[in-house]
Design a protein around this motif. Structure first.
Motif, PDB file in Angstrom:
ATOM      1  N   LYS A 129       5.950 -34.156  -1.079  1.00 13.69           N
ATOM      2  CA  LYS A 129       4.623 -34.614  -1.482  1.00 13.69           C
ATOM      3  C   LYS A 129       3.566 -33.572  -1.112  1.00 13.69           C
ATOM      4  CE  LYS A 129       5.161 -39.627  -1.597  1.00 13.69           C
ATOM      5  NZ  LYS A 129       4.616 -40.918  -1.125  1.00 13.69           N
ATOM      6  N   LYS A 130       4.005 -32.455  -0.540  1.00 16.41           N
ATOM      7  CA  LYS A 130       3.082 -31.395  -0.143  1.00 16.41           C
ATOM      8  C   LYS A 130       3.386 -30.058  -0.808  1.00 16.41           C
ATOM      9  CE  LYS A 130       2.121 -33.353   4.434  1.00 16.41           C
ATOM     10  NZ  LYS A 130       2.237 -33.159   5.906  1.00 16.41           N
ATOM     11  N   ALA A 131       4.653 -29.855  -1.133  1.00 16.80           N
ATOM     12  CA  ALA A 131       5.084 -28.546  -1.616  1.00 16.80           C
ATOM     13  C   ALA A 131       4.642 -28.272  -3.051  1.00 16.80           C
ATOM     14  CB  ALA A 131       6.607 -28.437  -1.535  1.00 16.80           C
ATOM     15  N   VAL A 132       4.443 -26.983  -3.341  1.00 13.39           N
ATOM     16  CA  VAL A 132       4.251 -26.526  -4.715  1.00 13.39           C
ATOM     17  C   VAL A 132       5.634 -26.224  -5.273  1.00 13.39           C
ATOM     18  CG1 VAL A 132       3.324 -24.713  -6.193  1.00 13.39           C
ATOM     19  CG2 VAL A 132       1.964 -25.574  -4.271  1.00 13.39           C
ATOM     20  N   LEU A 133       5.985 -26.871  -6.363  1.00 14.99           N
ATOM     21  CA  LEU A 133       7.287 -26.670  -7.001  1.00 14.99           C
ATOM     22  C   LEU A 133       7.074 -25.956  -8.336  1.00 14.99           C
ATOM     23  CD1 LEU A 133       9.059 -30.094  -6.357  1.00 14.99           C
ATOM     24  CD2 LEU A 133       9.122 -28.020  -4.968  1.00 14.99           C
ATOM     25  N   SER A 134       7.772 -24.859  -8.514  1.00 16.12           N
ATOM     26  CA  SER A 134       7.647 -24.085  -9.759  1.00 16.12           C
ATOM     27  C   SER A 134       8.801 -24.414 -10.689  1.00 16.12           C
ATOM     28  CB  SER A 134       7.629 -22.587  -9.448  1.00 16.12           C
ATOM     29  OG  SER A 134       6.524 -22.254  -8.626  1.00 16.12           O
ATOM     30  N   PHE A 135       8.503 -24.511 -11.966  1.00 11.71           N
ATOM     31  CA  PHE A 135       9.538 -24.767 -12.971  1.00 11.71           C
ATOM     32  C   PHE A 135       9.059 -24.261 -14.318  1.00 11.71           C
ATOM     33  CE2 PHE A 135       6.899 -28.574 -12.581  1.00 11.71           C
ATOM     34  CZ  PHE A 135       6.514 -28.811 -13.889  1.00 11.71           C
ATOM     35  N   VAL A 136       9.980 -24.173 -15.266  1.00 12.17           N
ATOM     36  CA  VAL A 136       9.620 -23.679 -16.594  1.00 12.17           C
ATOM     37  C   VAL A 136       9.489 -24.852 -17.565  1.00 12.17           C
ATOM     38  CG1 VAL A 136      10.674 -21.415 -16.306  1.00 12.17           C
ATOM     39  CG2 VAL A 136      12.049 -23.302 -17.200  1.00 12.17           C
ATOM     40  N   VAL A 137       8.593 -24.688 -18.532  1.00 11.53           N
ATOM     41  CA  VAL A 137       8.455 -25.643 -19.627  1.00 11.53           C
ATOM     42  C   VAL A 137       8.640 -24.891 -20.944  1.00 11.53           C
ATOM     43  CG1 VAL A 137       6.977 -27.298 -18.446  1.00 11.53           C
ATOM     44  CG2 VAL A 137       5.942 -25.340 -19.577  1.00 11.53           C
ATOM     45  N   ILE A 139       5.278 -23.155 -14.577  1.00 10.17           N
ATOM     46  CA  ILE A 139       4.252 -24.023 -14.001  1.00 10.17           C
ATOM     47  C   ILE A 139       4.420 -24.034 -12.486  1.00 10.17           C
ATOM     48  CG2 ILE A 139       3.412 -26.407 -13.812  1.00 10.17           C
ATOM     49  CD1 ILE A 139       2.792 -25.222 -16.484  1.00 10.17           C
ATOM     50  N   ASN A 140       3.324 -23.852 -11.751  1.00  5.86           N
ATOM     51  CA  ASN A 140       3.333 -24.005 -10.300  1.00  5.86           C
ATOM     52  C   ASN A 140       2.705 -25.355  -9.987  1.00  5.86           C
ATOM     53  OD1 ASN A 140       4.406 -21.354  -9.775  1.00  5.86           O
ATOM     54  ND2 ASN A 140       2.397 -20.546 -10.321  1.00  5.86           N
ATOM     55  N   GLU A 141       3.557 -26.343  -9.806  1.00  6.06           N
ATOM     56  CA  GLU A 141       3.111 -27.734  -9.737  1.00  6.06           C
ATOM     57  C   GLU A 141       2.801 -28.177  -8.310  1.00  6.06           C
ATOM     58  OE1 GLU A 141       5.380 -31.328 -11.624  1.00  6.06           O
ATOM     59  OE2 GLU A 141       5.740 -31.296  -9.454  1.00  6.06           O
ATOM     60  N   THR A 142       1.558 -28.548  -8.063  1.00  6.28           N
ATOM     61  CA  THR A 142       1.181 -29.215  -6.821  1.00  6.28           C
ATOM     62  C   THR A 142       1.546 -30.689  -6.943  1.00  6.28           C
ATOM     63  OG1 THR A 142      -1.019 -29.758  -7.630  1.00  6.28           O
ATOM     64  CG2 THR A 142      -0.752 -27.620  -6.499  1.00  6.28           C
ATOM     65  N   TYR A 184      23.307 -28.049  -5.595  1.00  4.10           N
ATOM     66  CA  TYR A 184      21.896 -27.891  -5.944  1.00  4.10           C
ATOM     67  C   TYR A 184      21.399 -29.035  -6.825  1.00  4.10           C
ATOM     68  CZ  TYR A 184      24.062 -25.993 -10.198  1.00  4.10           C
ATOM     69  OH  TYR A 184      24.829 -25.820 -11.334  1.00  4.10           O
ATOM     70  N   LEU A 185      20.069 -29.181  -6.821  1.00  5.32           N
ATOM     71  CA  LEU A 185      19.393 -30.152  -7.676  1.00  5.32           C
ATOM     72  C   LEU A 185      18.474 -29.386  -8.625  1.00  5.32           C
ATOM     73  CD1 LEU A 185      19.373 -31.254  -4.485  1.00  5.32           C
ATOM     74  CD2 LEU A 185      18.521 -33.313  -5.602  1.00  5.32           C
ATOM     75  N   HIS A 186      18.172 -29.982  -9.761  1.00  5.66           N
ATOM     76  CA  HIS A 186      17.274 -29.363 -10.734  1.00  5.66           C
ATOM     77  C   HIS A 186      15.893 -29.998 -10.697  1.00  5.66           C
ATOM     78  CE1 HIS A 186      20.713 -27.768 -13.487  1.00  5.66           C
ATOM     79  NE2 HIS A 186      20.311 -26.862 -12.626  1.00  5.66           N
ATOM     80  N   TYR A 187      14.889 -29.143 -10.880  1.00  4.14           N
ATOM     81  CA  TYR A 187      13.530 -29.633 -11.119  1.00  4.14           C
ATOM     82  C   TYR A 187      12.826 -28.600 -12.010  1.00  4.14           C
ATOM     83  CZ  TYR A 187       9.076 -31.921 -10.477  1.00  4.14           C
ATOM     84  OH  TYR A 187       7.908 -32.609 -10.699  1.00  4.14           O
ATOM     85  N   GLN A 188      12.405 -29.014 -13.191  1.00  2.00           N
ATOM     86  CA  GLN A 188      12.590 -30.309 -13.816  1.00  2.00           C
ATOM     87  C   GLN A 188      14.073 -30.514 -14.205  1.00  2.00           C
ATOM     88  OE1 GLN A 188      10.239 -32.780 -14.752  1.00  2.00           O
ATOM     89  NE2 GLN A 188       8.804 -31.699 -13.448  1.00  2.00           N
ATOM     90  N   PRO A 189      14.557 -31.755 -14.060  1.00  2.00           N
ATOM     91  CA  PRO A 189      15.927 -32.052 -14.478  1.00  2.00           C
ATOM     92  C   PRO A 189      15.992 -32.357 -15.967  1.00  2.00           C
ATOM     93  CG  PRO A 189      14.944 -33.989 -13.504  1.00  2.00           C
ATOM     94  CD  PRO A 189      13.902 -32.897 -13.414  1.00  2.00           C
ATOM     95  N   SER A 190      17.192 -32.353 -16.503  1.00  2.00           N
ATOM     96  CA  SER A 190      17.354 -32.692 -17.922  1.00  2.00           C
ATOM     97  C   SER A 190      17.311 -34.201 -18.142  1.00  2.00           C
ATOM     98  CB  SER A 190      18.669 -32.123 -18.467  1.00  2.00           C
ATOM     99  OG  SER A 190      19.755 -32.569 -17.680  1.00  2.00           O
TER     100      SER A 190
END
Length: 353
Positions: free
Chosen positions: A315-323, A154-157, A268-274
């Motif tokens: 609040k501006k960046a696109v954050l990518s993560f897996v689902v 997911i490329n999350e805005t 490091y930090l995780h997104y999405q975190p567990s």
């Protein structure tokens, strides 16, 4: 106890998620309140794996030499998850000699070809041990976490975060965070703490990760701030003192305690975190720990730099993560058309209409 685990490989076809063993209603009600307070827990006494009745293999990770199994302990109604993982080899020559290169080690020849020999090695009993995690009582969500699933990116805005993810976080049936309160309030895992700063604004607790096997080559720790921050999306310039304190004080504490310099630590930090309580992972740079992939991990130094450049960067960046396919968040993105529905799901929807 951070159990953020991405596993690969299956030993057998996974049963449908709805077929999981669940506690009886009365037990489940107590478990939902707090699994640590449930009187069905096997952790009150010495655990005996001979009483574990296997139901199914959730995951067989051949890369990590790890297997996750669901079952029930005799005399207990609620399900359990047992994770077995082979230990890493020791780095010290003395321990290698004691455990592997001695007269008690059995070497059984399988075949030879030219200069190559293939053998089975049976080291001394002490070095045949497995790292073992037992989760009991295990909720359906615990069990679900260990099942291998198809991944989608997911490329999350920030708009998507507000529309989908934030409501999901607020409404979802998350794992209880009572264990974090117990650590911060000094009620649990105090023996695992290597550094503590009790300042309510910039303070944090740094403790060894539940899965760390106590060898320096696999060093892994987590920092839990006293500030209750949900996730990386909430960070802004007001959090810079906290993040910088975790970065500086955390690395200094690890260097002093374990002799590993800051240049050999991965923060490091995780997104999405567990789990949705902001925390920072510390690991030895030479250790390929799970969860360091580009679609999940965000270096603390980069997070700090991003906020210094743009105070409201997250609040501006696109954050990518897996689902994971089938998970609630996956379904939320399907509902708004970000992810396509599979054929079976589409046919069901059409039949209902």
């Amino acid at each position: 106890m951070a159990l953020t685990i991405f596993l690969e490989g299956m030993a057998e076809k996974v049963l449908d998620i709805e077929e999981k063993v669940e506690c009886p209603p009365a037990k489940k009600a107590k478990l939902d309140e707090s699994s640590s307070e449930n009187n069905d827990s096997i952790h009150e006494k010495e655990v005996n794996l001979s009483t574990f009745e296997m139901k199914r293999i959730l995951q067989n990770n051949t890369y990590r030499k790890q297997i996750c199994i669901e079952g029930i302990f005799k005399g207990h109604e609620c399900p359990a998850v047992v994770v077995l993982e082979k230990k890493n080899f020791p780095m010290e020559e003395l321990f290698l000699k004691r455990g592997f290169f001695n007269e008690s080690t059995i070497l059984r020849k399988l075949y030879t070809n030219d200069v190559y020999g293939n053998y089975e090695c049976f080291p001394t009993r002490e070095y045949n041990g497995l790292n073992t995690i037992v989760i009991h009582p295990a909720t359906p969500k615990h069990i679900d976490k260990f099942i291998k699933k198809e991944l989608h990116i997911i490329n999350e805005t920030y708009e998507l975060y507000e529309k989908v993810v934030s409501p999901y976080i607020k409404s979802m049936d998350t794992f209880s965070l009572k264990w974090i309160d117990n650590i911060l309030e000094g009620k649990a895992e105090q023996e695992n703490i290597i550094y503590q700063d009790k300042d309510k604004d910039v303070g944090f607790v740094l403790l060894t990760d539940l899965k760390w096997d106590k060898t320096l080559s696999t060093l892994k720790l987590i920092a839990l701030p006293y500030q209750n921050i949900t996730c990386i999306r909430e960070l802004n310039e007001t959090h810079l003192p906290l993040l910088k304190n975790i970065q500086k004080a955390g690395t200094e504490a690890i260097t002093e305690k374990f002799g590993i310099p800051a240049s050999q630590l991965r923060l490091y930090l995780h997104y999405q975190p567990s789990y949705y309580y902001l925390h920072v992972h510390f690991s030895y740079l030479m250790f390929d720990t799970p969860g360091i992939f580009v679609e999940k991990a965000h270096l603390l130094s980069s997070v700090i730099s991003n906020i210094e450049l743009i105070p409201d960067y997250y609040k501006k960046a696109v954050l990518s993560f897996v689902v994971f396919k089938g998970d609630l968040l996956f379904k939320k993105f399907q509902e708004i058309g970000i992810l396509e529905k599979d054929n079976e799901q589409t046919e069901t929807t059409e039949a209902e209409s």
